[in-house]
Enzyme design. Structure first.
Site, PDB file in Angstrom:
ATOM      1  N   ALA A  62     -23.230  41.412  -0.293  1.00 45.41           N
ATOM      2  CA  ALA A  62     -23.395  41.927   1.069  1.00 45.41           C
ATOM      3  C   ALA A  62     -22.111  42.580   1.553  1.00 45.41           C
ATOM      4  O   ALA A  62     -21.014  42.162   1.206  1.00 45.41           O
ATOM      5  CB  ALA A  62     -23.809  40.800   2.007  1.00 45.41           C
ATOM      6  N   GLY A 103     -25.187  39.065  -3.522  1.00 49.45           N
ATOM      7  CA  GLY A 103     -26.264  40.044  -3.615  1.00 49.45           C
ATOM      8  C   GLY A 103     -26.153  40.941  -4.824  1.00 49.45           C
ATOM      9  O   GLY A 103     -27.166  41.470  -5.317  1.00 49.45           O
ATOM     10  N   GLU A 106     -27.843  38.969  -7.432  1.00 53.07           N
ATOM     11  CA  GLU A 106     -29.275  38.920  -7.128  1.00 53.07           C
ATOM     12  C   GLU A 106     -29.953  40.239  -7.487  1.00 53.07           C
ATOM     13  O   GLU A 106     -31.071  40.247  -8.000  1.00 53.07           O
ATOM     14  CB  GLU A 106     -29.473  38.584  -5.643  1.00 53.07           C
ATOM     15  N   GLU A 126     -22.565  32.000  -1.844  1.00 52.53           N
ATOM     16  CA  GLU A 126     -22.985  31.921  -0.445  1.00 52.53           C
ATOM     17  C   GLU A 126     -22.755  30.563   0.191  1.00 52.53           C
ATOM     18  O   GLU A 126     -22.545  30.457   1.403  1.00 52.53           O
ATOM     19  CB  GLU A 126     -24.463  32.308  -0.324  1.00 52.53           C
TER      20      GLU A 126
END
Length: 697
Positions: A62, A103, A106, A126
């Site tokens: 992110a 992310g 991911e 996270e």
């Protein structure tokens, strides 16, 4: 500026994420990546697609610049981008060229294939922000690396080298070089295969007894992290991977949204941004030229000087270590060598690394050997007389342009700079003990300190992996000026009826790594005693309990003498209650006519923590600290303040400044204590009256 650079490697489209500094998935970057994937999919000359990162990173996940803003979840959000890659008719392969986190990982898990450099680090960190992976990470990673590997990675948030996961389904290949070419080959093979392109989401989890493992982990995490809800919710989210993928993904999203609203996550995110803000100095531009630091001198080979030296040796920077006596020098060098040998025995260093670091150390008794150093740090006894002698001698020896730094923890840096003819080159570098372990570095800016000196030291802090916070000049700077009042209030609590054990227990239960009395015994009670003696002269209006002095008068300096506020058995660090201290406290209460009263743990915490807040507000008003978050960072990195509380100023914001001020006024009205101190600092009172916060000031 966000961009996705499209190029070709034969019949494979290569899409390079280019969004400095970490190729974060900001809104613009997400939109550009979707458009680039769609364009490549529509190109009849393209058989497969490779996504990689510019520079040394694949993606840090992110974009932190969007945290808490609408853009973070604006369409297309990360789940959309992953869905586009996963549904693409042509194989999409991630070429993980460097760090791949959050992310970024991911997204890679949503691709049809993955190739990584052996040196690349992968992580879902996270949990360190009080969150869990919210874009399918808790569902896909267990299917790719196995339930236990995934659980460890997600609950800890720690990075893992790609080569450690080479045999898992996470990677189609782990290579030493040319990761894009290797990924292109994987894309071609997938395109040529008659089988449908593989999807991680369709893989089954193979574990002998998944439910038992999850329950074991759940129990362990509850016991180890009782105040960090994200750790347990990570376990629950990973447990959801045993369900059909769509159900587990829905559960993950619900848990993510719940954690976003927790005070613990808000505090951890506050700390995250505090660390990034601390390096920004309003009047020192980011492009300020810096001085070259190729060789460092350290004056003093004691515990502090040795630890400071190790920081530079670890970074590959030669150190000249100066002492006045051969015996002290030999002892200091031996301690450094012993520390490195201990690391080698634990497998943290290889023997050749120990030899290399020790080879960079140049011990000497000759002041003239500091003449070619670019930075010299004194770590001598904490008195102005000793500092004067060192800096006057250093001024005659050090080359022009060398930075002269003091490790003073309380003394006036401007006075120290005045001992030289080059005050513009003098700065404070206050390391915390043990200096080779503790992350905090208070960088003290004198009134004459040159901007390039400040910029250089902030850069050096990154090189030696320290968390640097700038402080102005005052007695104790940020951390020690505040901690003095924390300790004063603790002593008044004991004077009025609490015990040292209750004070320590209350604050440690609340989250502090160590209570004030165990901390004093560890650091040495004689250090605080010396500071108080100076303050009795320099600050005659400040009230102190004489209890701590009475303790020191008996030679009870803490662990180093085997007795302080607690007693210590030889060779052990266990803090044991001591009847002699109990008797000392009882006798002192009788002497001053105090009838002891009961204290709740809550009041103990409030009086100690709000003392930090009140003095912190004064530091802000005086401009000693640049911002409230800098104060928080000092306490998070240097004083064992619990990260999930956000630091003293962040914690006060979460309580509500109006309620903090109300409680302070109640303390001011109580007998005993220090009524004058408990008058809320003007800035604090003003913010409370206006319904504002320190973070919003």
């Amino acid at each position: 500026m966000s961009s996705v650079i499209a190029s070709r490697l034969g019949d494979v489209a290569v899409l390079t994420l280019d969004n400095p500094p970490v190729n974060g998935f900001g809104r613009q970057q997400r939109r550009l990546l979707v458009e680039a994937i769609d364009a490549a999919a529509a190109d009849s000359a393209v058989r497969g697609i490779v996504v990689t990162g510019a520079g040394a990173m694949f993606s840090g996940g992110a974009d932190i610049r969007e945290f808490g803003k609408h853009e973070a979840m604006a369409s297309p959000h990360l789940l959309d981008v992953i869905a586009v890659a996963e549904a693409c008719a042509k194989p999409v392969v991630a070429a993980i060229n460097g760090t791949c986190m959050g992310g970024g990982l991911e997204f890679a898990l949503g691709c049809h294939g993955r190739v990584a450099l052996a040196s690349a680090l992968v992580a879902l960190p996270e949990v360190k922000l009080g969150l869990l992976p919210g874009a399918g990470g808790t569902q896909r990673l267990p299917r790719a690396v196995g339930l236990e590997n995934a659980m460890n990675m997600i609950v800890s948030g720690e990075p893992v080298p790609a080569k450690m996961l080479a045999k898992t389904a996470l990677f189609d290949a782990v290579v030493e070089q040319d990761v894009v070419a290797a990924a292109a080959e994987v894309a071609r093979k997938l395109a040529a295969s008659p089988q449908p392109t593989p999807k991680v989401r369709e893989r089954a989890i193979d574990h002998a007894d998944a439910e038992a493992f999850i329950q074991f982990t759940r129990t362990m995490v509850q016991a180890q992290f009782p105040r960090e809800p994200a750790r347990l919710q990570c376990v629950e989210a990973v447990a959801g991977a045993l369900k059909p993928f769509s159900e587990g993904l829905l559960q993950e999203r619900g848990l993510f949204a719940m954690l976003m609203a927790t005070p613990e996550s808000q505090a951890l995110r506050h700390a995250f941004f505090a660390e990034r803000a601390a390096s920004k100095i309003p009047d020192v531009p980011a492009d300020t030229p810096t001085r070259t630091i190729a060789k460092v001198g350290v004056i003093g080979a004691g515990t502090m000087g040795g630890g400071i030296s190790m920081n530079f040796l670890n970074a590959g920077i030669p150190v000249t270590l100066l002492e006045t006596k051969q015996e002290a020098l030999d002892r200091g060098v031996a301690t450094i060598h012993k520390n490195y040998d201990n690391s080698a025995k634990k497998g943290k260093l290889k023997p050749e690394q120990v030899d290399k670091r020790m080879g960079l150390l140049h011990p000497t008794l000759d002041f003239a050997q500091l003449a070619d150093c670019d930075l010299v740090i004194e770590a001598v006894f904490e008195t102005m007389e000793v500092k004067r002698d060192v800096f006057q001698r250093l001024d005659t020896v050090a080359r022009p342009g060398a930075i002269l730094a003091s490790n003073t923890s309380t003394l006036n840096l401007d006075a120290i700079a005045g001992f030289t003819k080059r005050p513009q080159d003098v700065i404070g570098m206050h390391f915390f003990s043990p200096a080779n372990v503790m992350k905090l570095l208070e960088v003290v800016r004198g009134k004459a300190t040159a901007k390039d000196v400040l910029a250089t030291v902030m850069k050096v802090a990154k090189t030696i992996r320290k968390t640097a916070v700038v402080s102005g000049v005052c007695d104790g700077f940020i951390g020690n000026r505040m901690i003095e009042h924390y300790g004063r209030m603790a002593n008044f609590l004991v004077e009025e009826g609490a015990s040292p054990q209750q004070v320590d227990r209350a604050l440690e239960t609340w989250g502090m790594a160590m209570g004030p009395y165990r901390m004093g015994d560890l650091a040495g009670n004689d250090i605080g005693w010396a500071i108080r003696k100076r303050h009795y002269v320099e600050k005659p209006t400040v009230r102190y309990s004489a209890l701590a002095d009475r303790l020191c008068e008996r030679g009870r300096f803490g662990q180093k003498t085997g007795a302080g506020w607690y007693r210590y058995e030889p060779g052990k660090r266990d803090a044991l209650p001591d009847p002699e201290v109990d008797a000392l406290i009882l006798g002192y209460r009788k002497e001053i006519g105090v009838t002891p009263r009961h204290f709740s743990d809550a009041e103990i915490v409030e009086r100690c923590i709000y003392a930090l807040v009140n003095e912190g507000a004064r530091l802000l008003s005086e401009g000693i600290a640049q911002r409230a978050s800098d104060i928080d960072l000092v306490y998070l990195a240097g004083y064992g303040f619990p990260a999930w509380r956000g630091g003293p100023m962040g914690y006060a914001d979460s309580v509500g400044l109006a309620m903090v001020v109300r409680r302070m006024r109640q303390f001011a009205a109580q007998p005993g204590g220090d009524a004058e101190f408990w008058q809320p600092a003007p800035l604090l009172a003003e913010l409370a009256a206006q319904g504002k916060t320190f973070s919003g000031a």
